[in-house]
Enzyme design. Structure first.
Site, PDB file in Angstrom:
ATOM      1  N   SER A   1     -67.410 -17.486  21.532  1.00 31.91           N
ATOM      2  CA  SER A   1     -66.632 -18.255  20.558  1.00 31.91           C
ATOM      3  C   SER A   1     -66.107 -17.357  19.436  1.00 31.91           C
ATOM      4  CB  SER A   1     -67.509 -19.350  19.971  1.00 31.91           C
ATOM      5  OG  SER A   1     -66.783 -20.135  19.053  1.00 31.91           O
TER       6      SER A   1
ATOM      7  N   CYS B   1     -73.342 -22.119  10.111  1.00 33.39           N
ATOM      8  CA  CYS B   1     -72.313 -22.605   9.182  1.00 33.39           C
ATOM      9  C   CYS B   1     -72.947 -22.930   7.837  1.00 33.39           C
ATOM     10  CB  CYS B   1     -71.677 -23.889   9.708  1.00 33.39           C
ATOM     11  SG  CYS B   1     -71.053 -23.773  11.382  1.00 33.39           S
TER      12      CYS B   1
ATOM     13  N   LYS C   1     -76.996 -21.431  19.140  1.00 32.81           N
ATOM     14  CA  LYS C   1     -76.703 -20.028  18.851  1.00 32.81           C
ATOM     15  C   LYS C   1     -77.411 -19.608  17.571  1.00 32.81           C
ATOM     16  CE  LYS C   1     -73.181 -16.529  19.169  1.00 32.81           C
ATOM     17  NZ  LYS C   1     -71.834 -16.237  19.668  1.00 32.81           N
TER      18      LYS C   1
ATOM     19  N   GLY D   1     -72.163  -6.944  20.754  1.00 35.33           N
ATOM     20  CA  GLY D   1     -71.629  -5.615  21.013  1.00 35.33           C
ATOM     21  C   GLY D   1     -71.467  -5.227  22.466  1.00 35.33           C
TER      22      GLY D   1
END
Lengths: 324, 265
Positions: free
Chosen positions: A39, A148, A183, A262
């Site tokens: 995402s 968030c 996540k 990464g």
């Protein structure tokens, strides 16, 4: 000569008999291969369609969605650092209903599993988004973005505590018949306790890591290089941290773990599988090369081919720890 | 639709101090490009720079594209090291370019460039010429070294107005001052503008005052160049609202009145 990649599918015929099975079982969902587009690096999927066959992906996760449209942060939003990228986009997005009306119908024509990244300014918003999306077809799973800023938690994100993580996952769980992936943020002291809280609340899988809180400074102007001061670091710079955290979580939780951080090559992806991830998310690499995912799938396949590995699942968690 | 050219060969590398021009064999990109569009170049396979760098198309002809750039950071410094025969990995053409006149206007188009802002105008000027549209190129810099393309432009017969801040060449002062001085006698059809932000702000004011149609080519740090990262936004008016808008997808060229300068810091 970099020729067209053969279609990276679920299995490949080798000679007459041998077949490599790249499929991966997330319990609730069987992916044709373990490579998922992350995402925030894949737009709403459609922007990438000119560059690759979306159906070659294990799955793809669209940009995080809130109920309402979000303006995002002022620019500069990006700064490149050694082997990394710091971003402070601020989750700019079109909002849930415009997504359902204008984007989702177009995504339904692709067969690759679509995962929706669910955001929330409050705990309840996660539940509300999931409840609304339950009425829509063509969605394989939800990924809860619990990193968030939360208005009712003094701007702190739920991912920072096991209790808040539990609450948010539980609220989404109660509204969803579809699988839920949570996540996790790496910006915590004890990642394992957060992962266990998500599992306890009914999450079907864990994905980690989200970006690492970071900043960059310009010595000429003596000012921060991001308008938002801080941003999230991604890219090859964070891979060793991500690997360590995936290792720590995968050996403790019972639900599948999706590794992220990464990944630029098939070898990077394999490292995550070795420490226990069942699948991986590829992020920053998509920005540099929109064909990074199909290339990584092919490189994973080549690794298996070279070593006579028939099933990619045989790699998962197969790190050798003898003598440690 | 954009192509990815994995092995685009550098055919020619010309440099003037800190300014460089690369001629590159990239037939798929050259075939589709229009003036004002850009490409994303992977400068090296290493992790620094990690991201591609955006370059507007300086020129396109046959199977070749050209980029023109100034060394401003580590990415452009590495690109400046490239030699003829080296290969680059390029995505393009990307973005929306300049709007071109449907039929030639008797009044001239003015192309206003500050320093390396000349980059998109060679392609545009050739295209306008082909369309029979007259034009004048306003080309300004701090000093003579910032105007390396004068000879080339003159050789191609383009009509130039030059300025340097130190007065060593052409009008002494800013290109915007020269523009405002000459505007009354020029009665232009439109302005095309590319340069540093302070210059853009000033030309925006001038185009408002004179009620001139103007298009600006904008610049920003870009993560991807194809719309997925939302890193390269500018404040753009969309109807009543001002939205952070991806210049890679919806730009990099915007009409002057669309840019909400009050939102720029």
């Amino acid at each position: 000569m970099p020729g067209r990649s053969s279609f990276p599918g679920r299995s490949h015929r080798l000679g007459d008999e041998k077949v490599i099975d790249l499929s991966c079982d997330l319990g609730f969902l069987r992916l044709r291969n373990p490579v998922i587009a992350a995402s925030g690096t894949f737009g709403y999927g459609l922007e990438m369609a000119p560059f690759l066959d979306l159906n070659c992906l294990g799955a793809y996760i669209v940009k995080g969605l809130y109920l309402q449209p979000r303006t995002g942060n002022p620019p500069p939003r990006l700064v490149e650092t050694a082997s990394g990228l710091i971003n402070s986009i601020g989750l700019q997005g079109i909002g849930l209903e415009p997504f359902i009306e204008t984007i989702l119908p177009k995504l339904r024509k692709y067969s690759a599993p679509l995962i929706i990244n669910v955001c929330g300014e409050s705990d309840e918003e996660y539940g509300a988004i999931v409840e609304r999306l339950e009425k829509e077809q063509g969605i394989a799973a939800y990924e809860l973005n619990i990193s968030c800023p939360n208005v009712k938690r003094n701007g702190l994100c739920p991912a920072l505590s096991p209790e808040a993580t539990y609450t948010v996952v539980k609220l989404a769980r109660e509204k969803s018949r579809r699988p839920i992936i949570t996540k996790l943020s790496p910006n915590v002291t004890d990642i394992v306790s957060i992962a266990l809280a998500a599992q306890e609340a009914g999450s079907d899988a864990i994905s980690l890591i989200n970006t690492i809180l970071a900043m960059a400074v310009d010595v000429e102007t003596r000012s921060p290089l991001l308008a938002n001061l801080f941003g999230g670091l991604s890219g090859p710079a964070i891979k060793p941290i991500a690997l360590r955290m995936v290792f720590q979580v995968a050996r403790v939780v019972k639900i599948p773990v999706i590794g992220c951080g990464g990944i630029m090559t098939g070898q990077d992806a394999l490292e995550f599988l070795l420490v226990g991830a069942r699948a991986v998310e590829v992020g920053t690499a998509n920005l540099i090369d929109p064909q990074a995912c199909p290339r990584i799938i092919k490189e994973i396949e080549q690794y298996c081919l070279n070593r006579g590995i028939k099933k990619i699942e045989d790699i998962v968690g197969s790190i050798i720890l003898e003598g440690i | 639709m954009a192509s990815i050219e994995r092995q685009a060969k550098i055919l020619q590398h010309k440099s003037w101090g800190n300014y460089h021009r690369l001629k590159i064999l990239a037939p798929e990109i050259a075939e589709k490009a229009t003036p004002g569009q850009f490409v994303m170049i992977r400068i090296n396979e290493t992790f620094f720079p990690l991201l591609r760098r955006p370059f507007c198309l300086h020129h396109c002809h046959g199977d070749e594209i050209e980029i023109f750039f100034k060394v401003v950071g580590q990415g452009t410094a590495q690109l400046a090291e490239k030699k003829e025969g080296d290969f680059l990995d390029i995505i393009g053409p990307l973005g929306r370019g300049f709007s071109l006149p449907e039929k030639p206007d008797k009044r001239p188009a003015l192309l206003v460039a500050g320093g390396r802002g000349i980059a998109p105008f060679v392609f545009l000027a050739h295209e306008l010429k082909r369309l029979g549209q007259s034009m004048i190129i306003f080309y300004g810099g701090k000093t003579r070294e910032d105007l390396p393309l004068i000879e080339d432009l003159e050789k191609n017969g383009f009509n130039l107005r030059l300025s340097t801040e130190d007065g060593c060449l052409g009008f002494k002062g800013l290109i915007t001052e020269l523009l405002e001085k000459e505007l009354p006698s020029l009665n232009p059809a439109c302005l095309y503008v590319c340069g540093p932000e302070a210059m853009l702000v000033e030309v925006a004011r001038i185009s408002r005052t004179w009620r001139l149609k103007a298009e600006f080519s904008l610049e920003a740090r870009m993560g991807c160049g194809f719309g997925v990262c939302y890193g390269c936004v500018w404040p753009i008016r969309q109807g009543e609202k001002i939205e952070w808008t991806r210049i890679c997808l919806e730009g990099p060229v915007f009409p002057a009145e669309a840019i909400a300068w009050e939102m720029k810091r």
